[in-house]
Design a protein around this motif. Structure first.
Motif, short mmCIF file in Angstrom:
data_model
loop_
_atom_site.label_atom_id
_atom_site.label_comp_id
_atom_site.label_asym_id
_atom_site.label_seq_id
_atom_site.Cartn_x
_atom_site.Cartn_y
_atom_site.Cartn_z
N VAL A 3 48.36 31.11 -31.66
CA VAL A 3 48.13 31.21 -33.11
C VAL A 3 46.81 31.92 -33.37
N ALA A 4 45.78 31.58 -32.60
CA ALA A 4 44.48 32.24 -32.77
C ALA A 4 44.58 33.72 -32.45
N LEU A 5 45.34 34.07 -31.43
CA LEU A 5 45.54 35.48 -31.08
C LEU A 5 46.30 36.20 -32.20
N ALA A 6 47.33 35.55 -32.73
CA ALA A 6 48.12 36.16 -33.81
C ALA A 6 47.26 36.39 -35.05
N ARG A 7 46.42 35.41 -35.40
CA ARG A 7 45.54 35.56 -36.56
C ARG A 7 44.59 36.74 -36.38
N THR A 8 44.09 36.90 -35.17
CA THR A 8 43.18 38.01 -34.89
C THR A 8 43.91 39.35 -34.92
N LEU A 9 45.08 39.41 -34.31
CA LEU A 9 45.86 40.65 -34.29
C LEU A 9 46.27 41.07 -35.70
N ALA A 10 46.49 40.09 -36.57
CA ALA A 10 46.93 40.40 -37.94
C ALA A 10 45.90 41.20 -38.71
N THR A 11 44.63 41.12 -38.30
CA THR A 11 43.58 41.88 -38.99
C THR A 11 43.41 43.29 -38.40
N LYS A 12 44.25 43.65 -37.45
CA LYS A 12 44.23 44.96 -36.81
C LYS A 12 42.84 45.34 -36.28
N PRO A 13 42.29 44.53 -35.39
CA PRO A 13 40.96 44.84 -34.86
C PRO A 13 41.00 46.07 -33.97
N SER A 14 39.92 46.84 -34.00
CA SER A 14 39.83 47.99 -33.10
C SER A 14 39.39 47.56 -31.71
N ILE A 15 38.68 46.44 -31.63
CA ILE A 15 38.32 45.83 -30.34
C ILE A 15 38.57 44.34 -30.45
#
Length: 250
Positions: A138-150
């Motif tokens: 879930v934490a990974l999904a939340r982070t990926l949802a913001t489209k981080p460059s790194i």
């Protein structure tokens, strides 16, 4: 893609980072490995933008971002304790960062992240109903949802063990390839660093002790600290270390 030039940091007169030079390529997985107090978490926070360096420069895609705020850098992190909101279910945690960013992620893209991390059966669960591995996803999904460059990961496997740990390791490696993410991982565990990374940065007392591929670290340690540090934690003979990491990034 990301370059650190002679980065230095001290707290209360104690030097924590001393002349860090580092270049990380686009799409590369790099682990920062070191003992407690070595400076690796401070370096992660400097890259993220939480902590300013005392001197030196951080260059991203040719732009000096040393004094650019964390929000403007476009990087994102999964913290060691996941930092999920206990009053929100899994789905609301995943989309939380999108509230003030309408249109950043399409419904199809969000569905793709959820399905890639196999979270659809768990979306309505509260945080306390999730297992450790599910919380990490879930934490990974939340982070990926913001489209981080790194993507930055702080001790991502420390609370996991056994099959769950190996599953999350595989997920992290797969998602970096799927989304062409540059990933920087902080860990104190040599096995995690060597099996997950394209290159490993070993930090000792605030300085770069070695920066190389798992093969180079295992077969060509640049000093006695590296060999002793790895041997002490793995508790096996050096000649057998490489056999343990068959299938890792070498």
């Amino acid at each position: 893609m990301l370059e650190l030039q002679n980065v230095r940091k001290q707290f209360d007169g104690k030097v924590v980072l001393d002349g860090i030079d580092l270049t990380i390529a686009d799409g590369e997985i790099v682990s920062m490995l070191g003992q407690s107090g070595s400076g690796k978490t401070t370096l992660l926070n400097i890259i993220l933008g939480l902590t300013p360096p005392d001197s030196g420069a951080i260059i991203y895609n040719g732009r000096d971002i040393t004094r650019v705020s964390m929000k403007e850098r476009g990087f994102n992190i999964v913290f060691q304790d996941y930092a999920l909101f206990p009053n929100l279910n899994a789905y609301k945690n995943i989309v939380y960062g999108l509230k003030n960013k309408p249109g950043l992620l399409s419904p199809a893209e969000l569905d793709g992240i959820i399905d890639f991390l196999e979270l659809r059966p768990h979306l309505t669960k509260s945080v306390d109903q999730l297992s450790g591995g599910q919380k990490q996803r879930v934490a990974l999904a939340r982070t990926l949802a913001t489209k981080p460059s790194i993507l930055l990961l702080d001790e991502p496997l420390s609370a996991l063990d056994g099959v769950i740990k190996e599953t999350i390791k595989a997920r992290i490696k797969a998602l970096t390839k799927k989304y062409n993410l540059t990933c920087i991982i902080v860990t104190h565990d040599p096995e995690e660093a060597l099996t997950m990374s394209d290159r490993v940065l070993i930090i000792d007392q605030g300085k770069v002790s070695q920066f190389g591929t798992p093969r180079q670290v295992i077969h060509q340690p640049e000093n006695s600290f590296i060999e002793e540090f790895i041997l002490r934690q793995l508790r096996i003979k050096r000649d057998n270390i490489f056999q343990l990491f068959e299938g890792c990034h070498v």
